[in-house]
Design a protein around this motif. Sequence first.
Motif, short mmCIF file in Angstrom:
data_model
loop_
_atom_site.label_atom_id
_atom_site.label_comp_id
_atom_site.label_asym_id
_atom_site.label_seq_id
_atom_site.Cartn_x
_atom_site.Cartn_y
_atom_site.Cartn_z
N LYS A 9 0.86 -1.19 0.00
CA LYS A 9 0.00 0.00 0.00
C LYS A 9 0.89 1.24 0.00
O LYS A 9 1.68 1.46 0.91
CB LYS A 9 -0.90 0.01 1.23
CG LYS A 9 -1.93 1.10 1.20
CD LYS A 9 -2.90 0.94 2.35
CE LYS A 9 -4.04 1.94 2.24
NZ LYS A 9 -5.00 1.74 3.34
N LYS A 10 0.76 2.03 -1.06
CA LYS A 10 1.56 3.25 -1.19
C LYS A 10 1.01 4.36 -0.30
O LYS A 10 -0.07 4.26 0.25
CB LYS A 10 1.56 3.68 -2.66
CG LYS A 10 2.28 2.68 -3.57
CD LYS A 10 2.17 3.04 -5.01
CE LYS A 10 2.93 4.31 -5.31
NZ LYS A 10 3.02 4.62 -6.74
N ARG A 11 1.77 5.44 -0.19
CA ARG A 11 1.36 6.57 0.65
C ARG A 11 0.03 7.17 0.23
O ARG A 11 -0.73 7.66 1.07
CB ARG A 11 2.45 7.64 0.63
CG ARG A 11 3.66 7.25 1.41
CD ARG A 11 4.72 8.36 1.37
NE ARG A 11 5.89 7.97 2.12
CZ ARG A 11 6.89 7.26 1.62
NH1 ARG A 11 6.87 6.87 0.36
NH2 ARG A 11 7.92 6.94 2.36
N ASP A 12 -0.26 7.13 -1.06
CA ASP A 12 -1.51 7.71 -1.54
C ASP A 12 -2.69 6.75 -1.42
O ASP A 12 -3.79 7.05 -1.86
CB ASP A 12 -1.36 8.18 -2.99
CG ASP A 12 -1.10 7.05 -3.97
OD1 ASP A 12 -1.08 5.87 -3.57
OD2 ASP A 12 -0.89 7.36 -5.17
N GLN A 14 -2.93 3.81 -2.83
CA GLN A 14 -2.98 2.89 -3.96
C GLN A 14 -2.29 1.58 -3.59
O GLN A 14 -1.26 1.57 -2.92
CB GLN A 14 -2.28 3.54 -5.16
CG GLN A 14 -2.30 2.73 -6.41
CD GLN A 14 -1.53 3.43 -7.54
OE1 GLN A 14 -0.88 4.45 -7.34
NE2 GLN A 14 -1.61 2.87 -8.72
N ARG A 22 12.96 -3.49 -6.05
CA ARG A 22 13.00 -2.09 -5.61
C ARG A 22 13.72 -1.96 -4.26
O ARG A 22 14.47 -1.01 -4.04
CB ARG A 22 11.59 -1.52 -5.53
CG ARG A 22 10.96 -1.40 -6.91
CD ARG A 22 9.65 -0.73 -6.86
NE ARG A 22 9.90 0.68 -6.51
CZ ARG A 22 9.00 1.63 -6.58
NH1 ARG A 22 7.80 1.35 -7.01
NH2 ARG A 22 9.28 2.86 -6.24
N GLN A 70 2.38 -1.40 4.36
CA GLN A 70 2.48 -0.06 3.80
C GLN A 70 3.95 0.25 3.52
O GLN A 70 4.84 -0.31 4.15
CB GLN A 70 1.92 0.96 4.78
CG GLN A 70 0.44 0.75 5.04
CD GLN A 70 -0.11 1.76 6.03
OE1 GLN A 70 0.51 2.80 6.30
NE2 GLN A 70 -1.28 1.49 6.55
N VAL A 71 4.19 1.14 2.58
CA VAL A 71 5.55 1.51 2.20
C VAL A 71 6.36 1.93 3.44
O VAL A 71 7.51 1.53 3.60
CB VAL A 71 5.54 2.64 1.14
CG1 VAL A 71 6.92 3.22 0.95
CG2 VAL A 71 4.99 2.12 -0.17
N GLU A 72 5.75 2.68 4.33
CA GLU A 72 6.45 3.15 5.52
C GLU A 72 6.88 1.98 6.40
O GLU A 72 7.96 2.01 7.00
CB GLU A 72 5.58 4.12 6.33
CG GLU A 72 5.34 5.44 5.65
CD GLU A 72 4.14 5.39 4.69
OE1 GLU A 72 3.53 4.32 4.51
OE2 GLU A 72 3.84 6.44 4.09
#
Length: 86
Positions: A9-12, A14, A22, A70-72
């Motif tokens: 799950k990206k910050r936005d 999505q 990556r 999430q990315v974080e």
Amino acid sequence: MTNKITKVKKRDGQIVDFDQVRITEAIFRALTASGQGDGAKSKRLSERIVQILNRRFKKPTVHTQDEIPQVEQIQDIVEEVLILEG
């Protein structure tokens, strides 16, 4: 090693496909910038991060998406591993 993590799950908000490359590339850039590693070390650390992710997050089902990292959260794990590696 079988990776159970398929989405992130990206910050936005999505949800996108998980791509271990990556993580490996980000670690490689950090290691080479500091003069403390190479591609082989980046790959090894990336594998360790995926192992941790697989332990901390269960594979999501049709009814739940709360197990998608999430990315974080991934960045926090990357930092933990890099700190532990010195």
